[in-house]
Each structure stands twice: as C-alpha cells, then as structure tokens.
Design an enzyme around this catalytic site. Structure first.
Site: not given
Ligand SMILES: [Zn+2]
Ligand SMILES: [Zn+2]
Length: 451
Positions: A81, A83, A113, A171, A198, A251, A297, A324, A343
């Site tokens: 990620h 961001r 995401n 995800d 996910h 994951h 998660n 992740d 996370g």
């Molecule tokens: Zn995920």
């Molecule tokens: Zn993720």
C-alpha cells in the site's frame, strides 16, 4: 533499458550501474546456485558470473567486496500500500519504494484502495506518470475489480489492462456478491490479468477487531472467525474453476484456508496464494497487550494457524511471501485497540524477521525463503529474478550475521507502524540492485573502490 523491464512497471532512475560484486555467497534456488561467486552487473543485466577472482572489473567499475555476504536474487512484493493518491502523509511512491529497496526488493505491486480508488484509466495513467518521476524501484499498479470498490459494478477491465494494470483487486474489501465475482472472472480472462482477492465474509467478520478464539474471549473483544476467510476462498476457488479464471489469494491467515487452497490446486484450479511475515511469525497471543502494531486484517490467528501457514509456504501450497505493507499515521495507531486502523508496515523487515524466527532455528531452509520472496510477481506474469548471466540485474547483498533492532535507526518508510518494532533481528540488507540500478546502499556500506 526498457526492453529489460516489464513495460507495465515504472520507475524514475535508469542510470545503469557497473558493479563487480566480489566473493559473495550466491544463493539462487531456481538456478541451483549455492556457492561463492563474483557477479558483474553492467548495462542493466548480470553480465558475468564466475568463480571468485576470475572476473576483471571493466574501467570505471565499482568493486564491492562482498566477502562474508550473501547475494540473492532481489525480492518481489505483490502486495504493498503506497497510500498514493490521497494519504501521502502516511506514504508516497518515493518513500514506499525506498522502503522496499531497503528490504531487498527490486519490484513491488501497489494496491488500488487509495483516494480516489484506482478504478479508471485516467487515475491509473496519472499514477504511472508519477512513478516515472518518483519510484526508486520498478512499481506495478493494480486496479480495482469494482467501481469505487463498492462490490457492485465492474470496472472497465480491458481498458485498465491496456493502460497497464498488472492485476485487479478490491483489496481492503472482499467482493461480497458471488454473481459479481463470477462476472469479474469472465472479464479477467478476457483482460488477461488475474484477480487478487482479499477474502472475508463481512457477515461473519462483522465488527471484529481480532481473531475469534480464546484470547478474544479473555480480552472481551469482538472476533473475526477463521471461517470468514476460508468459506470465501472455497467459494471463489469453485467459481474460478467453473469459469476457468485465475485468482490469487492475498494474505492467507487461517489453517482452513491453506487446506482449501491445497485441494483447489490438486484439482487443477488456477489459484495462487501469498503469506505475510506477520501471519508466519505472530499469533493472537501477541495481541494480549493490545498493541495496535499487532492489529491488521486478516488478524493474527492461533498457533495452529501459524504453523499451517509456515508448512504451506514450505511445501509451496502458498506460493510467495507478501508483506501487505500498510502504513498508518502515528496518531491513528495511537487510538485504543478497538478504534485503531488495521495494518502494519513490513517491507524493511520481511527478510530479516523470517530469517530470524524460521531460518536460524532450522524451521525453514534459506533457499526456500529466498525462493518465496522472489516469486511474488510470478502469478502476475512478472519474471522471477535470477542471478544467471544475461538476466536483468536484480540482486541484493545481505549480511546474515548482522544484528539490528527494528526502528532503532528509524525507517525509510514515512510510517512507523511496523509489527516487529523493537525486535532484535539477525540479517541485514546492505545493498539492492533493481533492474540494473543501485536502488539502495546501507549508510555504513560505502562505495569500496572504483577500478
Ligand atoms: Zn487485504
Ligand atoms: Zn492489503
């Protein structure tokens, strides 16, 4: 250099280094290499591999004395990620790829995401342009399966694939509806890009904040049962088999899920899966202190689950390690456990943490760990790095004896929510070459000499 790099991956720097690595212990399981070698990196590729002392450095070549160090093919993380766009206060393309390079990675895949969600070709194209200015190592971008990740309407997958999407994923969220998943499988086949999933059933996860079990009962916290994950993986494995689609399970956290994937693979389903360092090394017992650096998660589960994931990675039922890497701001992680976001970061500690807890005690072979860390791009058609002559130059130099404390010298990542913060680890990446460019060099590991 572009011909040596996957055209779907972007990075900023293409100044190819000329480096002679002297006397490294090379471990490359796919090339069946486990011996002391010299490696010459030039013009973006592994130009030569030979016995120590047999390769003459060309003029202007940097010579690195790697005596006592290991050389591995560099790692590929299919689950990061960054961001960006939207939460650059937590991470951006520059800091995220620098963090990856410091962990020994030569390529990563970024999750969509973000804010806005990467669900249209213009958003994807602008991200790729930014990566060509900011990315330290090659980055591939994934796009959402459904518009706004709302689980209702599919994105324009063919157009997104043309724009360079490496895979499709919602995800952070599952695709709730089996009907939408079936449709997504039909379109992913046409687009020629896998779905990365996910997996959780929101009607089972509900408002859970940790693994449902003895520890959650003692703490009085709402739990997320293992079957929330495994039942969805079973559903999607059957749908993938029915539509002859290709899925990658993200994951994996539960023993039951490993069993479902093993059966699906045996039946010929096109399914791959990843394991994260925290699910390989930590359990819900580590949540007793309510440290929000242990909240993610899917959640950390029981010891039986952890052991099943280690065995799944060893046997190959789980194909690769994925971090992740999920940066969160300090303020948000300082919230009480129940409110804090899910996370943890992990790019800079993945190798060292697994090496310390599984390889050093003899529970996992070093060669297996290297293989699973390099294999992350394979489900997505990204070549697995190798140290053979003529391959793109992707390698890292690692000191397996170096001890260090996680976070002691800060992080390359903009965020500090590492699951292994404060732990003493054994094994330290000294240098990373990604697609022919020196992407990372530890401060103490200065340029040795130039021929
Ligand atoms: Zn995920
Ligand atoms: Zn993720």
């Amino acid at each position: 250099m572009t011909e040596l790099m996957d055209s779907r991956l972007d990075r900023s720097d293409d100044r190819h280094a000329t480096v002679l690595v002297r006397d490294a212990r090379a471990v490359d399981p796919r090339a069946k290499l486990d011996e002391a070698v010299d490696i010459l990196v030039r013009a973006g590729e592994i130009a030569a591999v030979g016995k120590p002392g047999t390769i003459e450095p060309p003029d202007g070549c940097e010579v690195v004395d790697a005596t006592g160090l290991h050389a591995f093919p560099a790692f590929v993380d299919p689950h990061v990620h960054l961001r960006t766009p939207g939460r650059e206060d937590e991470e951006d393309i520059a800091t995220g790829t620098r963090s990856a390079a410091a962990g020994g990675y030569c390529a990563i895949l970024a999750m969509p995401n973000t804010d806005p969600v990467v669900d249209s070709a213009p958003v994807l194209r602008s991200l790729r342009e930014r990566a060509r200015v900011e990315a330290r190592i090659p980055v591939g971008f994934t796009a959402a399966i459904t518009v706004g990740q709302r689980g209702e309407e599919l994105t324009e997958m063919a157009e997104l694939a043309d724009a360079g999407a490496v895979a499709f994923t919602d995800d952070g969220l599952p695709v709730r509806s089996a009907g939408v998943m079936r449709q997504a499988l039909q379109y992913q086949k046409l687009a020629g890009r896998p779905l990365a999933l996910h997996e959780e059933d929101p009607s089972l996860s509900r408002d859970g904040v940790m693994h449902e079990g003895e520890v959650s009962a003692v703490l009085g916290l709402a739990g997320i049962p293992s079957v929330s994950e495994s039942t969805m993986v079973a559903r999607d494995a059957q749908l993938a088999a029915y539509e002859d689609g290709q899925i990658h399970v993200q994951h994996v956290s539960a023993r039951e899920t490993v069993e479902v994937i093993e059966r699906a693979k045996a039946a010929g389903t096109r399914i791959t899966a990843e394991a994260s360092p925290h699910h390989l090394l930590l359990t819900d017992e580590d949540v007793r202190g309510l440290d929000t650096h242990r909240k993610m998660n899917p959640p950390l589960r029981s010891e039986a689950d952890r052991l099943a994931i280690v065995e799944g990675l060893r046997s190959g039922v789980l194909d690769c390690v994925a971090t992740d890497h999920a940066p969160h701001s300090r303020e948000e992680k300082e919230d009480p456990f129940e409110l804090a976001p899910m996370g943890v970061t992990g790019l800079e500690t993945a190798f060292a943490a697994i090496h310390t807890d599984l390889v050093v005690p003899g529970l996992l072979g070093l060669d297996v760990l290297v293989e699973r860390l390099t294999a992350g791009g394979e489900p997505f058609g990204i070549a697995v790095p190798t140290l053979t002559k003529g391959s793109p130059a992707n390698l890292c130099l690692v000191d397996l004896a170096a001890e260090w404390e996680v976070g002691e010298a800060g992080y390359e990542s903009r965020s500090a929510n590492c699951a292994f913060a404060g732990r003493r680890l054994v094994g330290r990446v000294r240098m990373t070459v990604a697609a022919g460019v020196v992407a990372y060099r530890e401060r103490s590991f200065a340029i040795a000499s130039v021929a």
